[in-house]
Design an enzyme around this catalytic site. Structure first.
Site, PDB file in Angstrom:
ATOM      1  N   ARG A  90       9.161 -16.600 -13.131  1.00  0.00           N
ATOM      2  CA  ARG A  90       9.709 -15.441 -12.385  1.00  0.00           C
ATOM      3  C   ARG A  90       8.626 -14.311 -12.332  1.00  0.00           C
ATOM      4  O   ARG A  90       7.671 -14.458 -12.894  1.00  0.00           O
ATOM      5  CB  ARG A  90      10.844 -14.764 -13.238  1.00  0.00           C
ATOM      6  CG  ARG A  90      12.185 -15.650 -13.320  1.00  0.00           C
ATOM      7  CD  ARG A  90      13.204 -15.000 -13.966  1.00  0.00           C
ATOM      8  NE  ARG A  90      14.259 -15.798 -14.501  1.00  0.00           N
ATOM      9  CZ  ARG A  90      15.089 -16.320 -13.665  1.00  0.00           C
ATOM     10  NH1 ARG A  90      15.017 -16.290 -12.415  1.00  0.00           N
ATOM     11  NH2 ARG A  90      16.051 -17.309 -14.092  1.00  0.00           N
ATOM     12  N   LYS A  91       8.893 -13.357 -11.474  1.00  0.00           N
ATOM     13  CA  LYS A  91       8.134 -12.226 -11.114  1.00  0.00           C
ATOM     14  C   LYS A  91       7.616 -11.562 -12.629  1.00  0.00           C
ATOM     15  O   LYS A  91       6.370 -11.141 -12.621  1.00  0.00           O
ATOM     16  CB  LYS A  91       8.942 -11.106 -10.083  1.00  0.00           C
ATOM     17  CG  LYS A  91       8.063 -11.014  -9.010  1.00  0.00           C
ATOM     18  CD  LYS A  91       8.621  -9.495  -8.531  1.00  0.00           C
ATOM     19  CE  LYS A  91       9.706  -9.793  -7.601  1.00  0.00           C
ATOM     20  NZ  LYS A  91      10.223  -8.471  -6.834  1.00  0.00           N
ATOM     21  N   ARG A  92       8.736 -11.378 -13.379  1.00  0.00           N
ATOM     22  CA  ARG A  92       8.112 -10.614 -14.640  1.00  0.00           C
ATOM     23  C   ARG A  92       6.874 -11.126 -15.324  1.00  0.00           C
ATOM     24  O   ARG A  92       6.178 -10.203 -15.826  1.00  0.00           O
ATOM     25  CB  ARG A  92       9.343 -10.626 -15.484  1.00  0.00           C
ATOM     26  CG  ARG A  92       9.877  -9.396 -15.471  1.00  0.00           C
ATOM     27  CD  ARG A  92      11.141  -9.184 -16.453  1.00  0.00           C
ATOM     28  NE  ARG A  92      12.224 -10.127 -15.735  1.00  0.00           N
ATOM     29  CZ  ARG A  92      13.116 -10.965 -16.291  1.00  0.00           C
ATOM     30  NH1 ARG A  92      12.928 -11.345 -17.527  1.00  0.00           N
ATOM     31  NH2 ARG A  92      13.974 -11.555 -15.751  1.00  0.00           N
ATOM     32  N   GLN A  93       6.668 -12.298 -15.310  1.00  0.00           N
ATOM     33  CA  GLN A  93       5.679 -12.899 -16.140  1.00  0.00           C
ATOM     34  C   GLN A  93       4.433 -12.943 -15.162  1.00  0.00           C
ATOM     35  O   GLN A  93       3.288 -13.568 -15.876  1.00  0.00           O
ATOM     36  CB  GLN A  93       5.937 -14.398 -16.528  1.00  0.00           C
ATOM     37  CG  GLN A  93       7.025 -14.068 -17.421  1.00  0.00           C
ATOM     38  CD  GLN A  93       7.177 -15.087 -18.669  1.00  0.00           C
ATOM     39  OE1 GLN A  93       6.304 -15.797 -18.907  1.00  0.00           O
ATOM     40  NE2 GLN A  93       8.372 -15.362 -18.906  1.00  0.00           N
ATOM     41  N   GLY A  94       4.137 -12.668 -14.050  1.00  0.00           N
ATOM     42  CA  GLY A  94       3.001 -12.985 -13.339  1.00  0.00           C
ATOM     43  C   GLY A  94       3.372 -12.777 -11.952  1.00  0.00           C
ATOM     44  O   GLY A  94       4.796 -12.651 -11.505  1.00  0.00           O
TER      45      GLY A  94
END
Ligand code: GLU
Length: 487
Positions: free
Chosen positions: A255-259
């Site tokens: 997902r976006k949150r991790q990179g």
């Protein structure tokens, strides 16, 4: 059978790396089988509309070298290729299902639907309770038509039979069985007249003569509904292959949150197209299992859906970096030099092509991305760089000054500023003094680059040229030395 595959993204603003992997596998499969690849834009969810999303998607696909044969920007025999331009078709087919009693009208408000789910004891169980709600079954067809004529909002739902088994083959996962008791009476046409993903997807795959549906695993739960739709229309379903999920290193869903998950972010960061595509192609498959570097031609030659893994594939940025490094070493330095020159210009440094090639050759073992050269070696672009004070304290002592001063005089008097000559005259000098070459290399590096380590010192000097080097030596003694002593 003619192979026709499609990449069918929803334009959500950017191309997700998982989307690129799906597009790439479709492309490889089409090319391997002399088939056609279609780009179809699935833009029927109007609440998710994003400006320029389609252009961004197409730009990212083009950058990656994924050439489709039919699509919204190039046309084809089965267009239009944007679902929002095909609304009449979906309405027609929804009507066909109503006429054959495979679908029905429903009039529930969203409050009523929420209430229904609450009553069922599970807010997350979306299954529609047909016999308890406002629809054609509970109020009759006549009444339903009256409501519609009076302008009441309605949807069309799929009539899912009870106690049947849906069985289909997935090329990657084998046989899949689902009971119709676990399938919802899916909405097919929404109250705004737009189709849902399911109806539009099936109608389009059928009318665009798609032979193989190759898509991400997240769409697997939708496939039984699609099979039901194909059956309801009496259409032969295409073959299915659901590609493994992309995971973070901790095995959570990517997902976006991790990179970064947007292809354009990686383009911006400066990853090389060939390296990036090579990395993406290996997310879920390896052609021969004995190496990691393949050309696109080889990927096409070896592509085999049956060999794609079921298990999720880890999107490991470290591996991507490694891959980019390999390509930096492999690719013709002239191509990399061009990239470097453009980047330099963006940073307001003018460098010649010849100089750029020299920089690439000097630093290619030390960088992950071409642009890393600006961080690794700012001193190759400007005379205005920082000096490593700690290193100065460690490496510079009383005696250094006199040794270096004499050496600089030797440099001043030489006309041949090649790395081999610099090496020879330095060696000769230090050996006469009973010293080692490393005793002078470190102070010289500090004066020329400000740093404690770097690429071959004499090669660096050769590339910078005598003029620039001598100016830096002088500047160091005139200005920097005192500053470092006093700091
Ligand atoms: N529109 C879906 C997506 O955004 C397509 C899924 C499919 O390929 O059927 O990925």
């Amino acid at each position: 059978m003619d192979v026709r595959v499609r990449f069918a993204p929803s334009p959500t603003g950017y191309l997700h790396v998982g989307g690129l992997r799906t597009a790439l596998y479709n492309y490889l499969f089409a090319k391997h089988n002399n088939g056609k690849m279609i780009l179809r834009i699935e833009d029927t969810d109007r609440s998710r509309y994003v400006e320029n999303a389609i252009e961004n998607l197409i730009d990212s696909l083009k950058w990656a070298g994924i050439e489709y044969d039919e699509g919204p920007d190039i046309g084809g025999d089965y267009g239009p290729y944007k679902q929002s331009d095909r609304l009449e078709l979906y309405k027609k087919y929804a009507q066909e299902l109503l006429d054959s009693s495979k679908a029905y009208y429903a009039f529930d408000t969203s409050e009523e639907l929420t209430e229904m789910r609450k009553k069922n004891g599970d807010i997350f169980d979306p299954k529609y309770k047909r016999l308890e709600m406002n629809n054609q079954f509970t109020i009759g067809l006549e009444e339903s038509k009256k409501l519609i004529n009076n302008g009441v909002d309605y949807v069309i739902r799929l009539l899912v039979p009870e106690n049947e088994e849906i069985i289909f083959q997935d090329i990657i996962r084998g046989e899949i069985k689902v009971s119709t008791n676990d399938i919802d009476d899916q909405i097919l046409l929404k109250s705004d007249g737009y189709p849902t993903y399911h109806l539009a997807n099936v109608v389009d795959d059928y009318s665009m003569k798609i032979s193989h549906v190759i898509r991400g695993e997240e769409w697997l739960p939708s496939t039984p509904k699609h099979i039901l739709l194909y059956n309801s229309f009496n259409w032969e379903p295409p073959k299915f292959a659901h590609l493994p999920l992309l995971l973070n290193k901790d095995k959570s869903k990517l997902r976006k949150r991790q990179g970064s998950v947007a292809v354009e972010d990686y383009i911006q960061k400066g990853y090389l197209k060939d390296a990036f595509v090579n990395f993406i192609a290996l997310l879920g498959w390896n052609p021969t299992g004995d190496r990691e570097i393949y050309s696109i031609k080889e990927f096409i030659e070896y592509f085999n859906l049956e060999k794609v893994n079921k298990a999720g594939a880890v999107f490991d940025v470290q591996k991507l970096d490694w891959m980019n490094q390999q390509y930096i070493k492999l690719i013709n330095p002239e191509i990399l030099a061009e990239i470097l020159q453009i980047s330099a210009k963006k940073r307001n440094f003018e460098i010649t092509n010849e100089y750029s090639i020299k920089l690439i050759n000097l630093f290619k073992e030390r960088i992950v991305l071409v642009d890393d050269i600006f961080e690794v070696a700012p001193y190759m672009f400007t005379d205005n760089f920082d000096y490593d004070k700690e290193y100065f304290n460690k490496k510079w002592n009383e005696k250094t000054i006199s040794i270096i001063s004499k050496l600089l005089a030797i440099y001043e008097n030489t006309d041949e500023f090649s790395h081999s000559n610099l090496h020879n005259i330095t060696k000769e000098y230090v050996e006469n003094m009973g010293k080692k070459i490393t005793d002078v290399i470190h102070p010289i590096r500090l004066m020329i680059t400000g740093q404690s380590s770097g690429a071959s010192m004499f090669e660096t000097m050769e590339i910078l040229g005598k003029d620039r080097c001598m100016k830096r030596f002088k500047y160091f003694f005139d200005e920097i030395f005192i500053k470092l002593c006093n700091e």
